[in-house]
Design an enzyme around this catalytic site. Structure first.
Site, PDB file in Angstrom:
ATOM      1  N   ALA A   3       0.938  -1.419   0.006  1.00  0.00           N
ATOM      2  CA  ALA A   3      -0.146   0.028   0.051  1.00  0.00           C
ATOM      3  C   ALA A   3       0.761   1.225   0.009  1.00  0.00           C
ATOM      4  CB  ALA A   3      -1.112   0.061   1.282  1.00  0.00           C
TER       5      ALA A   3
ATOM      6  N   GLY B  73       0.394  -4.962   0.628  1.00  0.00           N
ATOM      7  CA  GLY B  73      -0.577  -4.915  -0.031  1.00  0.00           C
ATOM      8  C   GLY B  73      -0.450  -5.761  -1.517  1.00  0.00           C
TER       9      GLY B  73
ATOM     10  N   GLU C 125      -0.762  -9.208  -1.374  1.00  0.00           N
ATOM     11  CA  GLU C 125      -2.207  -9.447  -1.320  1.00  0.00           C
ATOM     12  C   GLU C 125      -2.794  -9.538  -2.540  1.00  0.00           C
ATOM     13  OE1 GLU C 125      -2.529  -6.404   1.877  1.00  0.00           O
ATOM     14  OE2 GLU C 125      -3.821  -7.981   2.947  1.00  0.00           O
TER      15      GLU C 125
ATOM     16  N   GLU D   3       3.339  -5.709   7.325  1.00  0.00           N
ATOM     17  CA  GLU D   3       2.618  -4.513   8.114  1.00  0.00           C
ATOM     18  C   GLU D   3       2.607  -4.484   9.499  1.00  0.00           C
ATOM     19  OE1 GLU D   3       1.755  -6.907   5.765  1.00  0.00           O
ATOM     20  OE2 GLU D   3       0.029  -6.051   4.254  1.00  0.00           O
TER      21      GLU D   3
HETATM   22  N1  3HC Z   1       4.425   3.544   0.214  1.00  0.00           N
HETATM   23  C1  3HC Z   1       5.163   4.697   0.013  1.00  0.00           C
HETATM   24  N2  3HC Z   1       6.325   4.955  -0.429  1.00  0.00           N
HETATM   25  C2  3HC Z   1       7.363   3.921  -0.196  1.00  0.00           C
HETATM   26  C3  3HC Z   1       6.836   2.669   0.209  1.00  0.00           C
HETATM   27  C4  3HC Z   1       5.383   2.499   0.115  1.00  0.00           C
HETATM   28  N3  3HC Z   1       4.857   1.251   0.543  1.00  0.00           N
HETATM   29  N4  3HC Z   1       7.829   1.639   0.054  1.00  0.00           N
HETATM   30  C5  3HC Z   1       8.981   2.482   0.021  1.00  0.00           C
HETATM   31  N5  3HC Z   1       8.512   3.786  -0.327  1.00  0.00           N
HETATM   32  C6  3HC Z   1       9.692   4.816  -0.814  1.00  0.00           C
HETATM   33  C7  3HC Z   1      10.708   5.207   0.276  1.00  0.00           C
HETATM   34  O1  3HC Z   1       9.976   6.127   1.425  1.00  0.00           O
HETATM   35  C8  3HC Z   1      11.634   5.660  -0.493  1.00  0.00           C
HETATM   36  O2  3HC Z   1      11.173   7.120  -0.881  1.00  0.00           O
HETATM   37  P1  3HC Z   1      12.573   8.204  -0.993  1.00  0.00           P
HETATM   38  O3  3HC Z   1      13.320   7.875  -2.127  1.00  0.00           O
HETATM   39  O4  3HC Z   1      11.757   9.587  -0.976  1.00  0.00           O
HETATM   40  O5  3HC Z   1      13.269   8.240   0.354  1.00  0.00           O
HETATM   41  C9  3HC Z   1      11.486   4.920  -1.899  1.00  0.00           C
HETATM   42  O6  3HC Z   1      10.411   4.574  -1.867  1.00  0.00           O
HETATM   43  C10 3HC Z   1      12.601   3.815  -2.063  1.00  0.00           C
HETATM   44  O7  3HC Z   1      12.482   3.079  -0.812  1.00  0.00           O
HETATM   45  P2  3HC Z   1      13.902   2.184  -0.361  1.00  0.00           P
HETATM   46  O8  3HC Z   1      14.959   3.311   0.045  1.00  0.00           O
HETATM   47  O9  3HC Z   1      13.322   1.632   0.960  1.00  0.00           O
HETATM   48  O10 3HC Z   1      14.128   1.377  -1.510  1.00  0.00           O
HETATM   49  P3  3HC Z   1      14.930  -0.045  -1.198  1.00  0.00           P
HETATM   50  O11 3HC Z   1      15.080  -0.350  -2.649  1.00  0.00           O
HETATM   51  O12 3HC Z   1      15.979  -0.016  -0.371  1.00  0.00           O
HETATM   52  O13 3HC Z   1      13.542  -1.165  -0.560  1.00  0.00           O
HETATM   53  C11 3HC Z   1      11.328  -1.897  -0.375  1.00  0.00           C
HETATM   54  C12 3HC Z   1      12.540  -1.393  -1.303  1.00  0.00           C
HETATM   55  C13 3HC Z   1      11.901  -3.303   0.136  1.00  0.00           C
HETATM   56  C14 3HC Z   1      10.326  -2.157  -0.959  1.00  0.00           C
HETATM   57  C15 3HC Z   1      11.291  -1.169   0.772  1.00  0.00           C
HETATM   58  O14 3HC Z   1      10.919   0.307   0.441  1.00  0.00           O
HETATM   59  C16 3HC Z   1      10.221  -1.302   1.693  1.00  0.00           C
HETATM   60  O15 3HC Z   1      10.236  -2.290   2.557  1.00  0.00           O
HETATM   61  N6  3HC Z   1       8.948  -0.890   1.601  1.00  0.00           N
HETATM   62  C17 3HC Z   1       7.906  -0.985   2.342  1.00  0.00           C
HETATM   63  C18 3HC Z   1       7.130  -2.287   2.316  1.00  0.00           C
HETATM   64  C19 3HC Z   1       5.937  -2.208   3.426  1.00  0.00           C
HETATM   65  O16 3HC Z   1       6.228  -2.283   4.471  1.00  0.00           O
HETATM   66  N7  3HC Z   1       4.998  -2.783   2.584  1.00  0.00           N
HETATM   67  C20 3HC Z   1       3.685  -2.706   3.467  1.00  0.00           C
HETATM   68  C21 3HC Z   1       2.825  -1.778   3.421  1.00  0.00           C
HETATM   69  S1  3HC Z   1       1.438  -1.586   4.241  1.00  0.00           S
HETATM   70  C22 3HC Z   1       0.480  -2.542   3.321  1.00  0.00           C
HETATM   71  O17 3HC Z   1       0.667  -2.702   2.204  1.00  0.00           O
HETATM   72  C23 3HC Z   1      -1.178  -2.403   3.909  1.00  0.00           C
HETATM   73  C24 3HC Z   1      -2.080  -3.474   3.291  1.00  0.00           C
HETATM   74  O18 3HC Z   1      -1.890  -4.593   3.620  1.00  0.00           O
HETATM   75  C25 3HC Z   1      -3.342  -2.848   3.060  1.00  0.00           C
END
Ligand code: 3HC
Ligand code: NAI
Length: 706
Positions: free
Chosen positions: A68, A107, A110, A130
């Site tokens: 998400a 997500g 998912e 999450e």
């Molecule tokens: N939403 C918005 N922005 C995101 C994001 C997300 N899910 N994931 C990463 N970003 C942004 C980062 O803030 C960063 O922004 P910036 O360049 O402005 O600082 C940019 O994307 C690049 O991210 P990273 O520096 O972390 O890049 P990496 O290549 O090192 O890692 C990744 C990539 C493994 C995808 C890592 O970013 C990550 O773990 N992201 C989060 C994943 C996550 O937690 N997903 C679950 C979200 S909650 C959800 O999905 C709820 C659902 O169940 C309804």
């Protein structure tokens, strides 16, 4: 940023019988409103188009879908919701296949679970992280995952939030196939054609049967509930996750989804979600120090460490663990042998736990070399000094480094408090000198304060950030002052704790209150663990320069005078009978505290735990505001990351500055003014705090300013 539309970020292309749907939303294909709309439209189109017999979903760039869009949480929801999108994908009348490379997280996974078939290639990272954001999978993840891979495996994945590779995902049954090459598009297309050739049916995860052994599933959930209640102290979302998975076991799919939604929204509304998501972005923002934008790092192929004590050895291990060679310098052969032994001890510990083989240890230590001659550092790209905390000793070491190191070598000090500008000014190459403040144990602790002296060149700062990346540390840029960011704040909140102790709170009550707030331990336990003698030596050193009007609580000195330095001497603030590590309250300490109160003319009073935390946090936040005000920290978020990674501040509260924003800065300022009535010298409101309150602003408003 130019405006996007769903058509820009989700493209559709009919490739023969296959509708290829590509998510192309840099940087990580997060599921923003446009992406959700685009996905929905693509499935509608597939159902309506007779020419399309199957749908293939892929991600452009380095990831499938990172999840998400975290930036949307806490804002008004924009339809379509992700659960609706996932349900629509699953309801598609034609087979939908997800081909995964890179991240399929939250997500993102998912969406893949809502597809009918899943393939992943080497290097894919699948997971439901999450929980690390204070959430639970909110788009069917708690319902589809257990139906697909069973309750136990699903609970493990969702409660840990860990990422797994394609191989493990295949073994768990989370995916159906592993692609041979790294090319998700080619592998995906080949897989779709195979499926079409055998007329593979639409196959919905909601109908999967891995929960059919109800008793075993319920037992797994009960076990997870018990373990989670123990392990996830103070956290909100983990038990909600268990509840949602229990619903998957006991209720029809649609009912389970409803409960998941309800629990997800509760998590979204919790302050823990706000704290954890602040931490997620803050730990990425700290990487963007101005020098890292403007300058290129120097080479970092060989590292020197001067000193093989607690820190030097820990730093050497951190360097070895990053795959780099390290040269250790000590003052004599015996000290060098001790330094080497400290390093070996870390690896022997891993061998004892079965996490390393003797051969691997030998291979790692082959990159270690030691010498008592500084000449061994002639070729080092970067040298980290970790000798005694004494300016004279450090300057002598830097004079040697100045003499032997090659031009362009970065010369770093691990000093905790000393004036790095003075160290830099004492040699001929001040522009190469920087502070690299590691935390003990240096091979474990994630924080690295990069302390930037006046004369340092930008590429040296950039090199420090590059080193942090190689060592997998979280760097925070700090300016030179007594204690930089972390230790400067620590001194102030410890002083607040000392004052409360003298005024009537026992150290045990303070520790318990601080622990209940979410720190792993309170300040007095920390002193016992680190050794009371360290702080005592610092206090003695500073005695001459201390403001005579400032309150000085002598209780800790009384303990140290008795040789009670904490765990290592069997007693400190706590008693450690027979080498026990947990420690029990000590009536003799309480008697000493009583005597000190009398000597200081204090009539003890009662404190509630709530008041203890108000004072502790007000002291911390106020000094945090001071370091931002003075430019020692770039932004409030740098203070937050320092406390989260170096001092055990509970991550779910986001850090002290985020916490202050959530409590409200006027309330913090009012507390400080109230406490100032007793001790106006200690409780001086930071000018920054006063200014923000006057403007009705918060710390967050300063976080963009780096
Ligand atoms: N939403 C918005 N922005 C995101 C994001 C997300 N899910 N994931 C990463 N970003 C942004 C980062 O803030 C960063 O922004 P910036 O360049 O402005 O600082 C940019 O994307 C690049 O991210 P990273 O520096 O972390 O890049 P990496 O290549 O090192 O890692 C990744 C990539 C493994 C995808 C890592 O970013 C990550 O773990 N992201 C989060 C994943 C996550 O937690 N997903 C679950 C979200 S909650 C959800 O999905 C709820 C659902 O169940 C309804
Ligand atoms: P330590 O006393 O364990 O180790 C210091 C080592 O330096 C000793 O092995 C000593 O033999 C060696 N040494 C002294 N003079 C030397 C010289 N001229 N040349 C070569 N080696 C020499 O001290 P510790 O705890 O490792 O601290 C080192 C530095 O790290 C200090 O500046 C300290 O403030 C800082 N620091 C300490 C932390 C801690 O938790 N212990 C945390 C962060 C920084």
């Amino acid at each position: 940023m130019p405006p996007t539309s769903s058509a820009d970020v989700v493209t559709r292309e009919l490739r023969g019988k296959v509708l290829l749907v590509t998510i192309d939303h840099a940087p990580v294909n997060a599921l923003s409103a446009d992406v959700r709309r685009g996905l929905l439209a693509a499935i509608e189109a597939a159902d309506a188009d007779h020419a399309a017999e199957a749908v293939l979903i892929v991600g452009a760039g380095r990831n499938f879908i990172a999840g998400a869009d975290i930036r949307e949480f806490g804002k008004p929801p924009v339809p379509p919701s992700l659960p609706d999108v996932c349900n629509r994908i699953e309801a598609c009348t034609k087979p939908v296949i997800a081909a995964i490379h890179g991240a399929a997280l939250g997500g993102g996974l998912e969406v893949a679970l809502a597809a009918h078939y899943r393939l992943a290639v080497e290097g894919a990272k699948l997971g439901l992280p999450e929980v690390q954001l204070g959430l639970l999978p909110g788009a069917g993840g708690t319902q589809r995952t257990p139906r697909l891979i069973g309750a136990q495996a699903a609970l493990d994945l969702i409660l840990s939030g860990r990422h797994i590779g394609a191989k493990e995902a295949l073994a768990l049954g989370l995916i159906d196939r592993m692609g041979e090459s790294g090319d998700a598009l080619a592998e995906g297309l080949a897989y779709v054609h195979e499926l079409l050739a055998v007329h593979a049916p639409v196959r919905r995860t909601r109908d999967a049967t891995a929960l059919s052994d109800r008793a075993a599933s319920l037992a797994a959930a009960a076990k997870a509930r018990e373990e989670t209640a123990k392990k996830s102290r103070g956290l909100f979302s983990p038990l909600k996750i268990v509840e949602a998975v229990e619903a998957a076991i006991e209720q029809p799919f649609d009912e389970g989804l409803k409960l998941e939604r309800k629990l997800f929204l509760q998590c979204i509304d919790s302050p823990q979600r706000a704290g954890l998501i602040h931490a997620f972005f803050a730990e990425r923002e700290v990487l963007k120090a101005p020098e890292t934008r403007d300058a290129k790092p120097r080479a970092l192929d060989s590292i020197g460490v001067v000193g093989g004590g607690t820190m030097g050895a820990g730093i050497a291990v951190a360097v070895l663990d990053a795959g780099l060679p390290v040269t250790m310098i000590e003052r004599d052969d015996a000290s060098l042998a001790r330094g080497r032994a400290h390093v070996e001890k870390v690896y022997d510990g891993l061998i004892a736990k079965g996490r390393l083989t003797a051969e691997k240890k030998a291979a790692i230590l082959a990159r270690w070399s030691g010498s008592t001659s500084y000449d061994a550092l002639a070729h080092a790209d970067l040298v980290i000094e970790a000798v005694f905390e004494d300016l004279g000793v450090k300057k002598a070491v830097f004079a040697e480094l100045d003499r032997v190191c090659k031009p362009g070598a970065v010369l770093a000090t691990n000093t905790s408090y000393l004036d790095i500008d003075a160290i830099a000014a004492s040699i001929s190459r001040a522009a190469d000198v920087i502070g690299l403040h590691f935390f003990s144990p240096a091979n474990i602790m994630k924080l690295l304060e990069v302390v930037v002296p006046r004369q340092v060149s930008a590429d040296v700062v950039a090199t420090a950030f590059e080193l942090a990346k190689k060592l997998r540390k979280t760097p925070v840029r700090a300016g030179v002052c007594d204690g930089f960011i972390g230790n400067r704040l620590l001194a102030v909140y410890r002083a607040a704790a000392d004052a409360m102790m003298e005024d009537g709170a026992s150290p045990y009550q303070i520790d318990a209150a601080v622990r209940a707030f979410g720190f792993p331990m309170g300040p007095f336990r920390v002193i016992d663990l680190a050794g009371g003698d360290i702080g005592w030596a610092t206090r003695k050193r500073r005695a001459a320069t201390r403001n005579p009007n400032a309150r000085y609580v002598q209780i800790a000195d009384r303990l140290c005078e008795r040789g009670w330095f904490g765990q290592k001497t069997g007693r400190g603030f706590y008693l450690y009978p027979e080498g026990s590590r947990s420690g029990v309250p000590d009536p003799e300490v309480e008697a000493i505290i009583d005597a000190e109160r009398q000597r200081a003319g204090v009539t003890p009073r009662n404190f509630t735990d709530e008041e203890i935390m108000r004072r502790y946090m007000a002291a911390l936040v106020n000094e945090g505001a001071n370091v931002v005000h003075e430019g020692i920290a770039l932004r409030p978020l740098d203070v937050d990351v320092t406390l989260l990674y170096g001092y055990g501040f509970p991550r779910y509260r986001g850090g002290p500055m985020k916490y202050a924003d959530m409590v409200g800065l006027p309330a913090i300022l009012a507390d400080i003014r109230e406490f100032a009535k007793e001790d106006p010298l200690f409780w001086q409101a930071s000018p920054l705090l006063v200014d923000l309150v006057a403007r009705g602003a918060d710390f967050a408003s300063l976080n963009q300013a780096g």
